[in-house]
Write an enzyme that holds these catalytic residues in place. Sequence first.
Site, PDB file in Angstrom:
ATOM      1  N   GLU A   8     -44.711  47.871 -59.293  1.00 45.01           N
ATOM      2  CA  GLU A   8     -45.113  47.321 -60.512  1.00 45.01           C
ATOM      3  C   GLU A   8     -46.773  47.377 -60.790  1.00 45.01           C
ATOM      4  O   GLU A   8     -47.194  47.567 -61.599  1.00 45.01           O
ATOM      5  CB  GLU A   8     -44.740  45.874 -60.752  1.00 45.01           C
ATOM      6  CG  GLU A   8     -43.222  45.582 -61.147  1.00 45.01           C
ATOM      7  CD  GLU A   8     -42.463  45.110 -59.714  1.00 45.01           C
ATOM      8  OE1 GLU A   8     -42.640  45.847 -58.668  1.00 45.01           O
ATOM      9  OE2 GLU A   8     -41.707  44.299 -60.002  1.00 45.01           O
ATOM     10  N   ASP A  80     -39.759  44.658 -57.799  1.00 47.55           N
ATOM     11  CA  ASP A  80     -39.547  43.440 -57.133  1.00 47.55           C
ATOM     12  C   ASP A  80     -38.007  43.175 -56.846  1.00 47.55           C
ATOM     13  O   ASP A  80     -37.186  43.813 -57.710  1.00 47.55           O
ATOM     14  CB  ASP A  80     -40.043  42.225 -57.678  1.00 47.55           C
ATOM     15  CG  ASP A  80     -41.271  42.127 -57.695  1.00 47.55           C
ATOM     16  OD1 ASP A  80     -42.162  42.604 -56.748  1.00 47.55           O
ATOM     17  OD2 ASP A  80     -42.020  41.599 -58.514  1.00 47.55           O
ATOM     18  N   ASP A  82     -35.533  41.284 -57.785  1.00 42.39           N
ATOM     19  CA  ASP A  82     -34.595  40.205 -58.339  1.00 42.39           C
ATOM     20  C   ASP A  82     -34.594  40.880 -59.888  1.00 42.39           C
ATOM     21  O   ASP A  82     -34.611  41.959 -59.995  1.00 42.39           O
ATOM     22  CB  ASP A  82     -35.815  38.989 -58.681  1.00 42.39           C
ATOM     23  CG  ASP A  82     -36.886  39.547 -59.423  1.00 42.39           C
ATOM     24  OD1 ASP A  82     -37.154  40.655 -59.853  1.00 42.39           O
ATOM     25  OD2 ASP A  82     -38.017  38.332 -59.625  1.00 42.39           O
ATOM     26  N   GLU A  84     -35.509  40.725 -62.698  1.00 33.59           N
ATOM     27  CA  GLU A  84     -36.674  41.526 -63.718  1.00 33.59           C
ATOM     28  C   GLU A  84     -36.949  42.694 -63.008  1.00 33.59           C
ATOM     29  O   GLU A  84     -37.169  43.733 -63.599  1.00 33.59           O
ATOM     30  CB  GLU A  84     -37.912  40.630 -63.824  1.00 33.59           C
ATOM     31  CG  GLU A  84     -37.633  39.552 -64.861  1.00 33.59           C
ATOM     32  CD  GLU A  84     -37.227  39.878 -66.402  1.00 33.59           C
ATOM     33  OE1 GLU A  84     -37.935  40.698 -66.693  1.00 33.59           O
ATOM     34  OE2 GLU A  84     -36.436  39.103 -66.803  1.00 33.59           O
ATOM     35  N   TYR A 292     -41.644  37.513 -50.757  1.00 30.49           N
ATOM     36  CA  TYR A 292     -41.503  37.384 -52.270  1.00 30.49           C
ATOM     37  C   TYR A 292     -41.702  36.105 -52.690  1.00 30.49           C
ATOM     38  O   TYR A 292     -40.920  35.254 -52.039  1.00 30.49           O
ATOM     39  CB  TYR A 292     -40.366  38.228 -52.712  1.00 30.49           C
ATOM     40  CG  TYR A 292     -40.335  38.503 -54.096  1.00 30.49           C
ATOM     41  CD1 TYR A 292     -41.518  39.068 -54.918  1.00 30.49           C
ATOM     42  CD2 TYR A 292     -39.333  38.270 -54.758  1.00 30.49           C
ATOM     43  CE1 TYR A 292     -41.373  39.350 -56.327  1.00 30.49           C
ATOM     44  CE2 TYR A 292     -39.172  38.001 -56.184  1.00 30.49           C
ATOM     45  CZ  TYR A 292     -40.108  38.820 -56.883  1.00 30.49           C
ATOM     46  OH  TYR A 292     -40.168  39.093 -58.130  1.00 30.49           O
ATOM     47  N   ARG A 294     -40.865  34.755 -55.720  1.00 30.36           N
ATOM     48  CA  ARG A 294     -39.516  34.273 -56.687  1.00 30.36           C
ATOM     49  C   ARG A 294     -38.358  34.074 -56.077  1.00 30.36           C
ATOM     50  O   ARG A 294     -37.680  35.190 -55.790  1.00 30.36           O
ATOM     51  CB  ARG A 294     -39.693  35.110 -57.917  1.00 30.36           C
ATOM     52  CG  ARG A 294     -40.934  35.115 -58.631  1.00 30.36           C
ATOM     53  CD  ARG A 294     -40.930  35.846 -60.035  1.00 30.36           C
ATOM     54  NE  ARG A 294     -42.240  35.678 -60.617  1.00 30.36           N
ATOM     55  CZ  ARG A 294     -43.210  36.556 -60.793  1.00 30.36           C
ATOM     56  NH1 ARG A 294     -43.199  37.652 -59.779  1.00 30.36           N
ATOM     57  NH2 ARG A 294     -44.407  36.407 -61.176  1.00 30.36           N
ATOM     58  N   HIS A 338     -31.989  37.020 -50.167  1.00 33.03           N
ATOM     59  CA  HIS A 338     -33.337  36.643 -50.337  1.00 33.03           C
ATOM     60  C   HIS A 338     -34.000  35.723 -49.209  1.00 33.03           C
ATOM     61  O   HIS A 338     -32.942  35.013 -48.616  1.00 33.03           O
ATOM     62  CB  HIS A 338     -33.895  36.224 -51.626  1.00 33.03           C
ATOM     63  CG  HIS A 338     -33.578  37.163 -52.759  1.00 33.03           C
ATOM     64  ND1 HIS A 338     -33.895  36.762 -54.187  1.00 33.03           N
ATOM     65  CD2 HIS A 338     -33.294  38.503 -52.662  1.00 33.03           C
ATOM     66  CE1 HIS A 338     -33.660  37.851 -54.921  1.00 33.03           C
ATOM     67  NE2 HIS A 338     -33.142  38.813 -53.964  1.00 33.03           N
TER      68      HIS A 338
END
Length: 821
Positions: A8, A80, A82, A84, A292, A294, A338
Amino acid sequence: MKKLVIVESPAKAKTINKYLGDDYIVKASMGHVRDLPKKLGVDVEKGFQPEYVNTAGRAKVITELKAAAKQCDEVILAPDPDREGEAIAWHLFELLKKIVPPEKFSRVTYNEITKPAIKEAFSKPGVIDMNRVNAQQARRVLDRLVGYKVSPLLWKQVKGGVSAGRVQSVALRLVCEREQEIKNFNPEEYWMLGANVRKMIAPRDPFAVKLAQINGEKAEIKSSEQAAKVRAELEASALHVARIIEKEIQRKARAPFITSSLQQAASSVCGFAPARTMSIAQALYENGLITYMRTDSFNIAKSAQEACHAFVTAEYGAEYLPEKPNFYKSRGSAQEAHEAIRPTEVTQTPQSLSNLKPEEQKLYKLIWERFVASQMVPSRIARRTAEIETGGANIYLFRATSSEIVFPGYMRASGIEKAADKKNEDDEDENEEVKLPPLTEGEKLDCVEWLGEQKFTKPPARYSEPSLIKALEENGVGRPSTYAQTLATLDKREYVTKEKRSLVPTEAGMRVNEFLVGALDPLFNVKFTAEMEEKLDRIEDGSVEWTDMMQKFYTQFLVWLEGARDVADADETRDVLAALEQVKEWAEPVKRGRRTYDDRETVQSVREKFAADGQITQRQQQMLFNLACKYMSQIGDDQISALKLEKPAATPVETIRKLELLERIQFGAARKVGKKTYDDGKFCESLRQQVQGGRNLSERQLAALDSVLTKYSDQIPDFETIKGSLNMAAKPASAEAGQTGALLDLLKPVQTWNPPVMRGKREFNDQSFYESLSGQFGSKGVLSEKQVAALKKMMARYAAQIPDYDTVREQYGLPEPKVKK
């Protein structure tokens, strides 16, 4: 040829490129490259298919990515880990699959940007997780539908740039409801009594004790009179040490940070807003310093745990390590794949990272200390409580407590030894900590002074940003990636302001909430929103199909929207109610059938509903307006002008004539459709009584009256001759009506109907639906577009009983036959 890696951000690209070497080209997508357009962009009729367009401002990035893809024979998607990130990976695939063959794409995920982690991840490439992509699509479509369908309703009720959001509006609701609790709170008086006492022998330093019990019951003193009476008894009493209670307690370290707890701690300790916390954490993550950020999982990788244990042993000693590694249970929906937020390398202490910005240093220190402490043994605290009593008829018991750290445990790392001096939440009667001298049971004490303080119970505290995030998390509303954005939106829309770090709803915020809760309470209900989050989780784990979930939601959503559209403008309602306050002389109540109509009581009932809910229906508001017109002789000229009141017009001659013609009709039997009963005779009688009472019929009532008249026209002599004088509404175009009639005729041969189906509290009955449409078409000669579409959809289920279905299907645009599974 080289391999193209897409992440990203440029910072992440630079770090990863350094680890991978010259065989790779690493590019940044700068976030999403495709998104929904500025219009609705969702085709509800085609399985909620999103209409994706290239993200505004990303043209240059997309051109560069396509150019890079042409130079490579393989694309590795590495956003990432997740929802998104998975969606970004899928959109990149869709964007580039015509340049690079689909089989040459792979997906790589990692929880930290360190050389070992990156090398490990790229050695085991996988594929895009479409369940996770669909969970993101479902959330995006869900939020778009709610925002685009509800916001226009808001614009009619609340002026200014207002909007509704599926999670944002629930967060606002929590803030507004807390504010209402505060406004409605009635403080109650109570008294805290105590004393400063000292030993009769050295050391004679005074120490404070507080009244805890009276005759073995909790001391509750509710008035100044009671306080004065107790104090008078105390002043005549002697004090002695009844007992000394000594115990050792343990304090366990808290779990390592997850997104919500990091945002809460950073706000409380560092004063960072949630959005700023996430921005700083993003920089630490991209520079390879933390995992990470989130996440809602407390899981810790075994290698990281072992590294931390080695560090603790070397730095503090083996006695600071638990016999078994500490384990913290995540909530049910957390992704155990995670990790919690932790430093990537525990030996990189906060003191050793001198090149960080001040805000990065603060946040890294918070994360490092919390993680290391979470892997250490509890602290041990020696607690000593003195219970001091009086003699006499009533026994008053006072307490004083002191604490001393026996073994700091995890506090060595977290640096919060002061926590040992705080009240133990498990002991409700615990006093504030004091420094106690040596005491023995039975020892008498001197009273230096008696203490008394009047207090009042306090209302619940307003939410702060940390406590609102905690409330959202505890209620299952939102997910780690949404908290910061939700709070930022409330601030941007000026729905809340901050007063000493507390969130206070603005007038606009209160009005928006008032409308949404009144008109769409089930949609913006905390429980319903949490249930939707769980359904999104089920989509992600593959147990629910996202379009099925959307269809069930949308069916219910349309019902709620229909109800919300009937809500009257609140300001207009206030104005007409204010005008009706001037009415002093009301007409006598009128009895019609079993019902009694009383204008005064009707207005009072609506007034009470509006005061309670802040809203009434448009129909109720129109009724108030009609009553204001009826009593306008008692209303001031200014309000007559402002409300545009007019004396009720006389009932048209045509309407009276229609009702006279229907007096001689033999009406059909009442019919029940679903839970509603339709009785033409009773309906016409109610219209007749309304006209006799001096009230005009509404447009809807007049249209319904015409439909009934048409339905029973065969009982009216010379109807075709006289109907021209009745001012009846024209029937629809014959071509359209003809097709609708033909569709209804096609279903006449159906003998076997599917059994009724319950969905939630609603019953869906095909036969009743067909009969209802037939009856409506027979009386009105028309059906709505929505009704015709539903009729066609239903016909596909009965294709086997409809003669020549394949032929008529093409003629009328019917769906393919549905075969029972």
